[in-house]
Design an enzyme around this catalytic site. Structure first.
Site, PDB file in Angstrom:
ATOM      1  N   GLU A 172       0.796  -1.227   0.000  1.00 60.03           N
ATOM      2  CA  GLU A 172       0.000   0.000   0.000  1.00 60.03           C
ATOM      3  C   GLU A 172       0.834   1.286   0.000  1.00 60.03           C
ATOM      4  OE1 GLU A 172      -2.265   1.470   3.491  1.00 60.03           O
ATOM      5  OE2 GLU A 172      -1.912  -0.518   4.303  1.00 60.03           O
TER       6      GLU A 172
ATOM      7  N   SER B  76      -7.860   6.561   7.769  1.00 55.62           N
ATOM      8  CA  SER B  76      -8.421   6.220   9.075  1.00 55.62           C
ATOM      9  C   SER B  76      -7.349   6.491  10.129  1.00 55.62           C
ATOM     10  CB  SER B  76      -8.796   4.740   9.148  1.00 55.62           C
ATOM     11  OG  SER B  76      -9.477   4.330   8.010  1.00 55.62           O
TER      12      SER B  76
ATOM     13  N   SER C 276      -0.012   7.945   8.339  1.00 53.57           N
ATOM     14  CA  SER C 276       1.358   7.491   8.079  1.00 53.57           C
ATOM     15  C   SER C 276       2.175   8.661   7.560  1.00 53.57           C
ATOM     16  CB  SER C 276       1.384   6.416   6.979  1.00 53.57           C
ATOM     17  OG  SER C 276       1.016   5.174   7.512  1.00 53.57           O
TER      18      SER C 276
ATOM     19  N   ARG D  87       8.777   4.726   5.835  1.00 58.05           N
ATOM     20  CA  ARG D  87       7.729   5.209   6.740  1.00 58.05           C
ATOM     21  C   ARG D  87       8.413   5.551   8.050  1.00 58.05           C
ATOM     22  NH1 ARG D  87       4.199   3.974  10.905  1.00 58.05           N
ATOM     23  NH2 ARG D  87       2.018   4.559  10.583  1.00 58.05           N
TER      24      ARG D  87
END
Ligand code: ADP
Length: 383
Positions: free
Chosen positions: A136, A207, A210, A222
């Site tokens: 993702e 939601s 990141s 990340r």
């Protein structure tokens, strides 16, 4: 025609914690590519259902205003369509795809997001097809770069973000490679000529949140995140204001004033806190004015929704700013569907970047907000 081109039609699916984003590539160059009659017919059937409608059932929506024409993917030209529905409807969606007979037709469905793993079994077993799964965050970054490089008007920033009279959106050129039409809602005279270059920070507010640092093509990390994001905002509004939808929460927040419930620096100092450089209207304590039980009676849902929104935005702003500072990066791109129909959050983020960096760091926003993962996983397959 290259053998590496996967069978049409192409779908990119990002199955997130709250929303599923579906991107459909509709080829418009059949004649040039000598597609078979069968392929053209399949395209027409899908087009008839997906492209003729703006709403599907009670919850699926095509964001017509985001549609992109003349997109070139792996040598094919076509239109990208953007559709979303709540992830809780995923099983229903699989049944719909089955009942419409799209499954046998759409042999190329690329999927990303947690749901690509969670729903893989149902999708593959029910539809008799294999999902092409993609990571993702990789999909997110390649989607951002693909859209921003190809559509010159994708990125913008705010000038004077918290000044209601003088706030304006200004297009930020990622790349001067292609100029598309101008949109009257933007100011054009002040366009920056050189675009967003490496490195840059991406802050994805879905939601959850990141924060990534992107150093170059396919080079990212990340580095931070938070659970206080779009899901938290809607959860708070549901509890505090009985709000049943994100749109209702935003509407409430738009009418509210967080100063009625948040304790500001000025409430504590009677003025600004000058030696530290904190203006009087900085929030010192979110919901700090309603700690007494007697306050509950006259607290307005609008003010609570506004406070929840500002709290989430400021908190994320602080995390993103610290990442940018730590890595010495000046540009921070904010994406994700929390920013949908939510200029208040975007303007707070823009102000926070500006204020804390003394004008050296810039918050950038992208028109296709929450769809980059779905675009990026599609792009990956046909790479
Ligand atoms: P995810 O992939 O985690 O679902 P998104 O980028 O799609 O993340 O963002 C989800 C967030 O977007 C929600 O938590 C909510 O704050 C906000 N949002 C915007 N529009 C909607 C909507 N129509 N329905 C639900 N949430 C929405």
């Amino acid at each position: 025609r290259s053998l590496s081109v996967p069978p049409m039609p192409w779908f990119g699916l990002d199955i997130g914690g709250t929303l599923t984003k579906l991107v459909y590539f509709e080829p418009t160059d059949h004649a040039e590519y000598m597609d078979t009659e069968d392929e053209v017919q399949r395209g027409k059937t899908i087009r008839h259902y997906l492209v003729h409608n703006k709403a599907y059932g009670e919850t699926g929506i095509r964001d017509e205003h985001l549609q992109l024409d003349n997109v070139l993917i792996n040598g094919r030209t076509g239109t990208l369509h953007f559709i979303r529905f709540p992830t809780e409807r995923m099983i229903h969606f699989i049944q719909l795809v089955k009942s419409k007979g799209f499954a046998q037709m759409s042999s190329t469905v690329c999927a990303t997001g947690g749901g690509a793993i969670k729903y893989a079994y149902e999708a593959e077993a029910e539809l008799g097809m294999q999902l092409h799964k993609a990571d993702e965050l990789e999909s997110l970054i390649s989607g951002i770069e693909f859209i921003a490089e190809n559509f010159a008007d994708e990125c913008y920033y705010y000038d004077n973000p918290l000044d209601s009279e003088n706030c304006r959106k200004v297009i930020w050129r990622w790349s001067s490679a292609r100029c598309s039409t101008t949109d009257s809602q933007y100011t054009n005279e002040n366009r920056a000529e050189s675009g967003l270059q490496y490195p840059y920070v991406v802050c994805n507010i879905g939601s959850g949140v990141s924060v990534l640092v992107v150093h170059g093509h396919n080079k990212f990390q990340r580095v931070s995140g938070s659970s206080i994001g779009g899901g938290f905002f809607q959860g708070m509004c549901s509890l505090l204001c009985n709000s049943n939808s994100f749109e209702d929460s935003i509407e409430l927040a738009t009418k509210g004033d967080n100063k009625n419930v948040d304790k500001l620096v000025g409430d504590i100092y009677g003025s600004s806190y000058e030696s530290i450089g904190l203006p009087y209207d900085t929030v010192a304590a979110s919901l700090g004015k309603i700690s007494d039980p007697s306050d509950r009676e006259h607290t307005r849902p609008e003010d609570l929704a506004r406070s929840a929104l500002v709290t989430v935005a400021n908190n994320i702003g602080s995390i993103a700013f610290n990442v940018a500072k730590q890595h010495g990066i000046d540009r921070i791109a904010f994406v994700g569907n929390f920013l949908r129909v939510n200029p208040i959050a975007a303007r707070h983020l823009a102000h926070a970047m500006n204020f804390w960096s003394k004008g050296t760091k810039k918050a950038l926003f992208l028109v296709h907000e929450g769809y980059f993962g779905a675009v990026g996983c599609l792009d990956k397959l046909v790479d």
